[in-house]
Design a protein around this motif. Structure first.
Motif, mmCIF file in Angstrom:
data_model
loop_
_atom_site.group_PDB
_atom_site.id
_atom_site.type_symbol
_atom_site.label_atom_id
_atom_site.label_comp_id
_atom_site.label_asym_id
_atom_site.label_seq_id
_atom_site.Cartn_x
_atom_site.Cartn_y
_atom_site.Cartn_z
ATOM 1 N N SER A 103 -3.589 20.935 6.609
ATOM 2 C CA SER A 103 -2.995 22.265 6.834
ATOM 3 C C SER A 103 -1.853 22.565 5.871
ATOM 4 O O SER A 103 -0.837 23.135 6.260
ATOM 5 N N SER A 104 -2.024 22.182 4.617
ATOM 6 C CA SER A 104 -0.954 22.465 3.654
ATOM 7 C C SER A 104 -1.467 22.956 2.296
ATOM 8 O O SER A 104 -0.827 23.792 1.663
ATOM 9 N N LEU A 105 -2.616 22.466 1.860
ATOM 10 C CA LEU A 105 -3.046 22.760 0.496
ATOM 11 C C LEU A 105 -3.514 24.199 0.300
ATOM 12 O O LEU A 105 -3.617 24.670 -0.830
ATOM 13 N N HIS A 106 -3.789 24.918 1.391
ATOM 14 C CA HIS A 106 -4.174 26.324 1.232
ATOM 15 C C HIS A 106 -2.965 27.219 0.986
ATOM 16 O O HIS A 106 -3.115 28.395 0.669
ATOM 17 N N TRP A 107 -1.745 26.660 1.135
ATOM 18 C CA TRP A 107 -0.543 27.430 0.790
ATOM 19 C C TRP A 107 -0.336 27.369 -0.712
ATOM 20 O O TRP A 107 -0.346 26.296 -1.312
ATOM 21 N N LEU A 108 -0.155 28.525 -1.324
ATOM 22 C CA LEU A 108 0.091 28.588 -2.761
ATOM 23 C C LEU A 108 1.538 28.226 -3.077
ATOM 24 O O LEU A 108 2.385 28.165 -2.188
ATOM 25 N N MET A 138 0.828 -1.205 0.000
ATOM 26 C CA MET A 138 0.000 0.000 0.000
ATOM 27 C C MET A 138 0.866 1.260 0.000
ATOM 28 O O MET A 138 1.671 1.471 0.904
ATOM 29 N N GLY A 139 0.698 2.078 -1.021
ATOM 30 C CA GLY A 139 1.420 3.347 -1.123
ATOM 31 C C GLY A 139 0.619 4.478 -0.519
ATOM 32 O O GLY A 139 -0.525 4.716 -0.915
ATOM 33 N N ILE A 140 1.198 5.173 0.453
ATOM 34 C CA ILE A 140 0.508 6.246 1.170
ATOM 35 C C ILE A 140 1.416 7.471 1.202
ATOM 36 O O ILE A 140 2.603 7.364 1.517
ATOM 37 N N ALA A 141 0.869 8.636 0.889
ATOM 38 C CA ALA A 141 1.665 9.860 0.863
ATOM 39 C C ALA A 141 1.041 10.937 1.731
ATOM 40 O O ALA A 141 -0.152 11.213 1.631
ATOM 41 N N ASP A 142 1.868 11.521 2.587
ATOM 42 C CA ASP A 142 1.497 12.686 3.389
ATOM 43 C C ASP A 142 2.110 13.899 2.703
ATOM 44 O O ASP A 142 3.317 14.106 2.751
ATOM 45 N N LEU A 143 1.266 14.690 2.031
ATOM 46 C CA LEU A 143 1.764 15.844 1.274
ATOM 47 C C LEU A 143 1.684 17.105 2.130
ATOM 48 O O LEU A 143 0.610 17.499 2.567
ATOM 49 N N GLY A 144 2.843 17.716 2.378
ATOM 50 C CA GLY A 144 2.925 18.841 3.299
ATOM 51 C C GLY A 144 3.092 18.346 4.713
ATOM 52 O O GLY A 144 2.443 18.831 5.641
ATOM 53 N N CYS A 145 3.971 17.368 4.898
ATOM 54 C CA CYS A 145 4.091 16.669 6.189
ATOM 55 C C CYS A 145 4.691 17.528 7.296
ATOM 56 O O CYS A 145 4.467 17.273 8.470
ATOM 57 N N SER A 146 5.469 18.539 6.957
ATOM 58 C CA SER A 146 6.220 19.337 7.922
ATOM 59 C C SER A 146 7.121 18.423 8.760
ATOM 60 O O SER A 146 7.556 17.377 8.263
ATOM 61 N N SER A 147 7.402 18.775 10.018
ATOM 62 C CA SER A 147 8.450 18.020 10.716
ATOM 63 C C SER A 147 8.158 17.708 12.178
ATOM 64 O O SER A 147 9.048 17.283 12.900
ATOM 65 N N GLY A 148 6.936 17.902 12.633
ATOM 66 C CA GLY A 148 6.642 17.658 14.035
ATOM 67 C C GLY A 148 6.168 16.245 14.316
ATOM 68 O O GLY A 148 6.146 15.386 13.431
ATOM 69 N N ASN A 170 6.207 14.033 2.245
ATOM 70 C CA ASN A 170 6.546 15.092 1.295
ATOM 71 C C ASN A 170 6.411 16.475 1.895
ATOM 72 O O ASN A 170 5.479 16.764 2.639
ATOM 73 N N ASP A 171 7.342 17.312 1.573
ATOM 74 C CA ASP A 171 7.249 18.755 1.844
ATOM 75 C C ASP A 171 8.300 19.444 0.981
ATOM 76 O O ASP A 171 9.019 18.784 0.213
ATOM 77 N N LEU A 172 8.391 20.759 1.104
ATOM 78 C CA LEU A 172 9.355 21.502 0.302
ATOM 79 C C LEU A 172 10.791 21.128 0.674
ATOM 80 O O LEU A 172 11.041 20.557 1.736
ATOM 81 N N TYR A 173 11.714 21.451 -0.205
ATOM 82 C CA TYR A 173 13.124 21.088 0.008
ATOM 83 C C TYR A 173 13.672 21.657 1.312
ATOM 84 O O TYR A 173 14.565 21.071 1.927
ATOM 85 N N SER A 174 13.125 22.788 1.734
ATOM 86 C CA SER A 174 13.622 23.452 2.946
ATOM 87 C C SER A 174 13.067 22.840 4.224
ATOM 88 O O SER A 174 13.446 23.250 5.324
ATOM 89 N N ASN A 175 12.174 21.859 4.114
ATOM 90 C CA ASN A 175 11.587 21.244 5.306
ATOM 91 C C ASN A 175 12.658 20.547 6.149
ATOM 92 O O ASN A 175 13.683 20.083 5.626
ATOM 93 N N ASP A 176 12.414 20.458 7.445
ATOM 94 C CA ASP A 176 13.383 19.832 8.353
ATOM 95 C C ASP A 176 13.210 18.309 8.339
ATOM 96 O O ASP A 176 12.736 17.706 9.305
ATOM 97 N N PHE A 177 13.609 17.680 7.231
ATOM 98 C CA PHE A 177 13.531 16.226 7.138
ATOM 99 C C PHE A 177 14.474 15.560 8.134
ATOM 100 O O PHE A 177 14.219 14.433 8.580
ATOM 101 N N ASN A 178 15.573 16.232 8.478
ATOM 102 C CA ASN A 178 16.513 15.652 9.445
ATOM 103 C C ASN A 178 15.810 15.339 10.763
ATOM 104 O O ASN A 178 16.019 14.278 11.359
#
Length: 257
Positions: free
Chosen positions: A146-151, A44-54, A87-95
């Protein structure tokens, strides 16, 4: 979003986002029940788009796994592999997210079982969800909180380098914004959302998508229910201008995406 986990980080200041996630849990559960009941899924493939880092991110993953495990147990089917994409932008705190994974996997083994933990594969996918991120027919569930309203960007004509600042003293749509500002935001949203919907080919046939973003009941784009927090922010910034802590030119040139 502020990185890390200190007092001013997003990770330590995302309880409102968790309330939004909690509100949408039943919708995700319904989507998972329909998915798990309709076909025997091996992986099963599942994606969290705009995951942020908390901590919200991994908590949602854990609950998703619980729903799928319970449904499969009820139907007498084996639990599928979980391919979980953050998933999130390249600048997200994936670390910060990745450093949280050892404790997450440990909890899976202790609270669920070792077999489930060994069939959970988590990876980061940096990039904008307003374009393609995954191969065709690879995802069963996609969700946004809390991510898709960001342009994808500040609307055209409202950039900080524009020759004329159209939205002086404000940072978003407001009662005092000229019609050109409202039009710019509307056009940017339409362009972004159209691009986003084209990526639906990443879903398998019968896949599910759960969208959660800010909305309003009024037809007025400057209604308080949609813009109140941005009005407060604009007033706070204007007070800093009056105190000489921020240049008025910088405030006039700034608009949120």
């Amino acid at each position: 979003m502020n990185k890390g986990n200190d007092d001013t980080s997003y990770a330590m200041n995302s309880t409102v986002q968790w309330e939004i996630i909690s509100f949408g849990k039943t919708i995700i559960e319904e989507a998972l029940l329909r998915l798990s009941s309709s076909t025997d899924i091996k992986s099963m493939g599942i994606a969290d788009l705009g995951c942020s880092s908390g901590p919200n991110t991994l908590s949602v993953i854990s609950e998703i796994m619980d729903v799928v495990r319970a449904t499969c147990g009820h139907l007498g089917r084996p639990v599928p592999e979980f391919r979980l994409y953050l998933n999130d932008l390249y600048s997200n705190d994936f670390n910060y997210l990745f450093m949280s994974l050892p404790a997450f996997y440990k909890r899976l083994k202790e609270e669920k079982d070792i077999a489930v933990a060994s069939h959970c594969f988590i990876s980061g996918v940096p990039g904008s969800f307003y374009g393609r991120l995954f191969p065709t027919n690879t995802l069963h569930l996609v969700y946004f909180f809390s991510s898709l309203h960001w342009l994808s960007q500040v609307p055209v004509g409202l950039e900080s380098y524009a020759l004329e600042h159209l939205n002086k003293g404000k940072v978003y749509i407001s009662k005092s914004s000229p019609q050109s500002v409202l039009n710019a935001y509307s056009m940017q949203f339409q362009a972004d959302f159209s691009g986003f919907m084209k990526s639906s080919q990443e879903l398998v046939p019968g896949g599910r998508m759960v969208l959660s973003f800010l909305g309003r009941n009024s037809i007025d784009p400057a209604a308080a229910e949609a813009c109140y927090q941005w009005e407060l922010l604009a007033k706070a910034l204007m007070s800093l201008v009056k105190e000489g802590l921020i240049e008025e030119e910088k405030l006039d040139s700034f608009n949120t995406p």
